[in-house]
Design an enzyme around this catalytic site. Structure first.
Site, PDB file in Angstrom:
ATOM      1  N   SER A 104       1.077  -1.193   0.108  1.00 13.43           N
ATOM      2  CA  SER A 104      -0.012   0.069  -0.003  1.00 13.43           C
ATOM      3  C   SER A 104       0.823   1.186  -0.014  1.00 13.43           C
ATOM      4  O   SER A 104       1.947   1.225   0.643  1.00 13.43           O
ATOM      5  CB  SER A 104      -0.855  -0.140   1.281  1.00 13.43           C
ATOM      6  OG  SER A 104      -1.422   1.130   1.597  1.00 13.43           O
ATOM      7  N   HIS A 108       2.582  12.069  -1.118  1.00 13.14           N
ATOM      8  CA  HIS A 108       2.339  13.616  -1.408  1.00 13.14           C
ATOM      9  C   HIS A 108       3.397  14.367  -1.740  1.00 13.14           C
ATOM     10  O   HIS A 108       4.626  14.336  -1.070  1.00 13.14           O
ATOM     11  CB  HIS A 108       1.729  14.054   0.318  1.00 13.14           C
ATOM     12  CG  HIS A 108       0.287  13.524   0.642  1.00 13.14           C
ATOM     13  ND1 HIS A 108      -0.776  13.467   0.091  1.00 13.14           N
ATOM     14  CD2 HIS A 108       0.384  12.480   1.813  1.00 13.14           C
ATOM     15  CE1 HIS A 108      -1.623  12.900   0.889  1.00 13.14           C
ATOM     16  NE2 HIS A 108      -0.976  12.381   1.598  1.00 13.14           N
ATOM     17  N   HIS A 118      -2.045   7.247  -5.000  1.00 12.55           N
ATOM     18  CA  HIS A 118      -2.487   6.139  -4.113  1.00 12.55           C
ATOM     19  C   HIS A 118      -2.335   4.873  -4.782  1.00 12.55           C
ATOM     20  O   HIS A 118      -2.956   5.242  -5.806  1.00 12.55           O
ATOM     21  CB  HIS A 118      -3.750   6.501  -3.447  1.00 12.55           C
ATOM     22  CG  HIS A 118      -4.411   5.546  -2.732  1.00 12.55           C
ATOM     23  ND1 HIS A 118      -5.661   5.219  -2.856  1.00 12.55           N
ATOM     24  CD2 HIS A 118      -4.121   4.769  -1.828  1.00 12.55           C
ATOM     25  CE1 HIS A 118      -6.027   4.391  -2.004  1.00 12.55           C
ATOM     26  NE2 HIS A 118      -4.964   3.907  -1.182  1.00 12.55           N
ATOM     27  N   ASN A 120      -2.346   0.565  -4.212  1.00 13.72           N
ATOM     28  CA  ASN A 120      -2.419  -0.795  -3.168  1.00 13.72           C
ATOM     29  C   ASN A 120      -2.785  -1.985  -3.946  1.00 13.72           C
ATOM     30  O   ASN A 120      -3.563  -2.053  -4.939  1.00 13.72           O
ATOM     31  CB  ASN A 120      -2.938  -0.732  -2.054  1.00 13.72           C
ATOM     32  CG  ASN A 120      -4.715  -0.738  -2.099  1.00 13.72           C
ATOM     33  OD1 ASN A 120      -5.359  -1.409  -2.481  1.00 13.72           O
ATOM     34  ND2 ASN A 120      -5.286   0.536  -1.502  1.00 13.72           N
ATOM     35  N   THR A 121      -2.539  -3.217  -3.768  1.00 16.50           N
ATOM     36  CA  THR A 121      -2.753  -4.491  -4.212  1.00 16.50           C
ATOM     37  C   THR A 121      -2.546  -5.380  -3.009  1.00 16.50           C
ATOM     38  O   THR A 121      -1.638  -5.230  -1.999  1.00 16.50           O
ATOM     39  CB  THR A 121      -1.998  -4.993  -5.253  1.00 16.50           C
ATOM     40  OG1 THR A 121      -0.544  -4.739  -5.183  1.00 16.50           O
ATOM     41  CG2 THR A 121      -2.420  -4.272  -6.656  1.00 16.50           C
ATOM     42  N   ARG A 122      -3.245  -6.489  -3.008  1.00 16.04           N
ATOM     43  CA  ARG A 122      -3.464  -7.643  -2.038  1.00 16.04           C
ATOM     44  C   ARG A 122      -3.818  -8.600  -2.487  1.00 16.04           C
ATOM     45  O   ARG A 122      -4.607  -8.862  -3.391  1.00 16.04           O
ATOM     46  CB  ARG A 122      -4.369  -7.042  -0.711  1.00 16.04           C
ATOM     47  CG  ARG A 122      -5.680  -6.647  -1.053  1.00 16.04           C
ATOM     48  CD  ARG A 122      -6.285  -5.843   0.024  1.00 16.04           C
ATOM     49  NE  ARG A 122      -7.787  -5.528  -0.636  1.00 16.04           N
ATOM     50  CZ  ARG A 122      -8.045  -4.390  -1.212  1.00 16.04           C
ATOM     51  NH1 ARG A 122      -7.199  -3.756  -1.260  1.00 16.04           N
ATOM     52  NH2 ARG A 122      -9.144  -4.207  -1.507  1.00 16.04           N
ATOM     53  N   HIS A 151      -5.720   7.985 -17.369  1.00 17.44           N
ATOM     54  CA  HIS A 151      -6.938   6.768 -17.716  1.00 17.44           C
ATOM     55  C   HIS A 151      -6.583   6.202 -18.866  1.00 17.44           C
ATOM     56  O   HIS A 151      -7.075   4.904 -18.907  1.00 17.44           O
ATOM     57  CB  HIS A 151      -8.091   7.553 -17.687  1.00 17.44           C
ATOM     58  CG  HIS A 151      -8.817   7.910 -16.402  1.00 17.44           C
ATOM     59  ND1 HIS A 151      -9.392   6.994 -15.615  1.00 17.44           N
ATOM     60  CD2 HIS A 151      -8.888   8.987 -15.493  1.00 17.44           C
ATOM     61  CE1 HIS A 151      -9.765   7.444 -14.509  1.00 17.44           C
ATOM     62  NE2 HIS A 151      -9.337   8.579 -14.342  1.00 17.44           N
ATOM     63  N   HIS A 181     -20.304  14.748   1.871  1.00 21.15           N
ATOM     64  CA  HIS A 181     -20.347  15.935   2.634  1.00 21.15           C
ATOM     65  C   HIS A 181     -20.021  17.115   1.774  1.00 21.15           C
ATOM     66  O   HIS A 181     -20.488  18.312   2.045  1.00 21.15           O
ATOM     67  CB  HIS A 181     -19.732  15.869   4.000  1.00 21.15           C
ATOM     68  CG  HIS A 181     -18.509  15.829   3.841  1.00 21.15           C
ATOM     69  ND1 HIS A 181     -17.882  14.812   3.519  1.00 21.15           N
ATOM     70  CD2 HIS A 181     -17.415  16.719   4.282  1.00 21.15           C
ATOM     71  CE1 HIS A 181     -16.541  14.688   3.710  1.00 21.15           C
ATOM     72  NE2 HIS A 181     -16.279  16.088   4.056  1.00 21.15           N
TER      73      HIS A 181
END
Lengths: 280, 280
Positions: A104, A108, A118, A120-122, A151, A181
Site C-alpha cells: 500500500s 504527497h 495512491h 495498493n494491491t493485496r 486513464h 458531505h
C-alpha cells in the site's frame, strides 16, 4: 494447481520486490532533483503480541526534494475475524481464519502541481481467496492532459487482461472515492477491484502484478513531467486545502482506516496515508 | 413559569450577546499585540432550503497576531428529527419536532504555547427541554500550572451552582474527549454536561450562562499569560502534530460532526473547528 502455501509465498515475494523497486525508483527521482541525501526509513511492526499473527514493514520518506511524504507499507498478517467482521468477509462466516498480504502506498508531493498518488494491491485467503487493489490520483490543480494520460494508460493495461475490467474497476473507484458531505469526488479517479477470483489464480495474479508495474510507470511519468515546474504560495495553499479533504476522506469514510482502527492495527501504518501538512 | 417562546427568546439572545462579547474581547487582545487590522468575518447560513428551519451565523478570524484561526458560531434551528435520530433524542420518539439554539467556539493559536480552546452551550426543546455544553483545553506543550488554574476556576464556578457538578461534568468530558486509537486524552479535559433539566429553568440557564462567562475569563487569562512568550520551530511542529490528533478526534468520533454531516448541516460551520494547519 499451486498449493496455498506456494501461492502465498509467490504473492508476498512479489509485494516485497515491488516495494523495493518502487523505493529505488523514487530515490532515483530524488537524486535527479538534488544531491541532498534522502533515504526511506524502514520500520517493522507486528500486528499483535502474538508474533504468529504477522506484521509488516513501513518505508517512509519525509521532506525530500520531490516527495514531501511518501509511505510504502508491505504486510503479511493472519488471524481470526471477530464476529462483527466475519459475516462481511467472503468465506469467513463458518471459518473465521484469514491470511492476507499486500502493498500500500500514498505519496504527497512538495510541488502542488504534482498530484497525490495512491496505490495498493493485496492477496487474501479465507476458505475463499481473492485479489484486490487499484490506484487513484488526486490533483489539487486540475490538469486535463494528465487525467487523460492516466486513464488511457489504465485502460490499455486493463484491456490486456479483460476488456470489461477498465469500465468496471473505474466505476468502483468513482463510487468509493467520493466525499458526500462536499458533494465532490476525491480526485481524478482511477481503478479499484476487490474479490477478484476468475478461477485462474495465474491470471488474477498477473493482473495484480500489472497494476503494480503500471502504477510505477505512471507515477514516474507524472512526476518527471512536473518535477521542475515552479509554483507560488497560492498554489501551495490550494494544495493544503485539497489535502484537508484527503484527510477528511480517510478519517470519515475509508474502509481500510476504519478496519485498521477497529481491529487495533498499527496506527503509524494506518495513518501513513495522511498528509504531511493540511489546512482547514 | 415562563412560556416556551419566552425561554427560547431569552436563551438565543444570551448566546448572541455572549458571541458579541467574546468577539470584542478577542479583538481587544489582537489589538494589544499589533496594530495590524484584524476583523471577524461574519457569514450567515441557513439550515435548509426551508427558511423556516432557521440557520446561524459564523464569525471567523484567520491569520491574526494571536489567533491563527478562531470561529464562533451561533445558531437557531428547528425541524423534525428523522427516524434514525428520534429514538436517540429525549422527548422526540413520539413527536419528532425540535428547536435548538446555541453557541460554539474553537480557537487555534499561532503561539504553540497557547492551548487550543473549545467551548459551547446550547438550549434544546423537544417535548422535553434541556441545556448542554462545556469547554475543554488542548495544550500541545504540557503546562501543569495552567491545567491546575483551569480546573480550579471550573470547580469554583461549578460549586456556585451545585456541589456535584464539577466532578460529574469533568468525568463526562474525560470520557468523551479520548482518542481510543491513540490511547490518549485529547488534552487537559474540562467540563461537559448534557440533558440538564433540574426542574428549574432559571437555575439551569444561570449555570449555562456562567459556563460562558467563565470560559471568557479563563480564555483571556490563559492567552494574556502567554501572549508574549517566544517559541521555536520544534514547538510549532509539535503543535501541528497535536492538531492532527484534534482533527482525528473531530472526524473520527465527534458526535456533533457526525450529526451535522448526517443531517446535511452547513459544512463550513461544522468544520469551523478543524485546525488551520496540521501535520501527520
Amino acid at each position: 494447481m499451486k498449493s496455498f502455501s506456494n501461492k502465498k509465498k509467490i504473492a508476498k515475494t512479489w509485494f516485497k520486490n515491488l516495494r523495493n523497486e518502487i523505493c529505488n525508483e523514487f530515490l532515483n527521482l530524488e537524486k535527479k532533483k538534488s544531491k541532498k541525501k534522502i533515504q526511506f526509513i524502514k520500520k517493522k511492526w507486528i500486528k499483535s503480541k502474538k508474533k504468529s499473527e504477522g506484521g509488516g514493514e513501513m518505508a517512509l520518506l519525509r521532506d525530500g526534494n520531490i516527495f514531501e511524504k511518501v509511505g510504502v507499507n508491505i504486510s503479511e498478517v493472519s488471524g481470526k475475524f471477530d464476529n462483527k467482521y466475519k459475516k462481511q468477509i467472503p468465506g469467513a462466516e463458518k471459518n473465521p481464519n484469514y491470511w492476507a498480504a499486500g502493498i500500500s502506498l500514498v505519496a504527497h508531493f512538495k510541488n502542488p502541481k504534482i498530484p497525490s498518488l495512491h496505490f495498493n494491491t493485496r492477496y487474501i485467503v479465507t476458505t475463499k481467496e481473492w485479489f484486490g487493489g487499484g490506484m487513484d490520483v488526486t490533483p489539487c490543480i486540475p490538469d486535463v492532459k494528465q487525467k487523460k494520460y492516466f486513464h488511457n494508460e489504465l485502460k490499455k493495461m486493463c484491456d490486456r487482461h479483460n476488456l470489461s475490467y477498465y469500465k468496471k474497476h473505474k466505476k468502483n473507484c468513482d463510487k468509493y472515492f467520493y466525499l458526500p458531505h462536499r458533494k465532490e469526488p476525491r480526485g481524478d479517479g482511477g481503478i479499484f477491484y476487490d474479490y477478484l477470483n476468475t478461477g485462474s489464480w495465474e491470471k488474477d495474479f498477473s493482473y495484480t502484478k500489472d497494476v503494480g508495474i503500471v502504477f510505477l510507470k505512471i507515477a514516474k511519468n507524472i512526476i518527471e513531467k512536473k518535477i521542475n515546474l515552479r509554483w507560488n504560495k497560492k498554489e501551495k495553499l490550494k494544495q493544503l486545502h485539497k489535502r484537508a479533504r484527503y484527510a477528511e476522506f480517510n478519517l470519515l469514510y475509508d474502509r481500510g482506516t476504519k478496519f485498521g482502527l477497529a481491529t487495533g492495527g498499527n496506527i503509524e501504518a494506518i495513518f501513513m496515508s495522511l498528509p504531511p501538512l493540511a489546512s482547514w
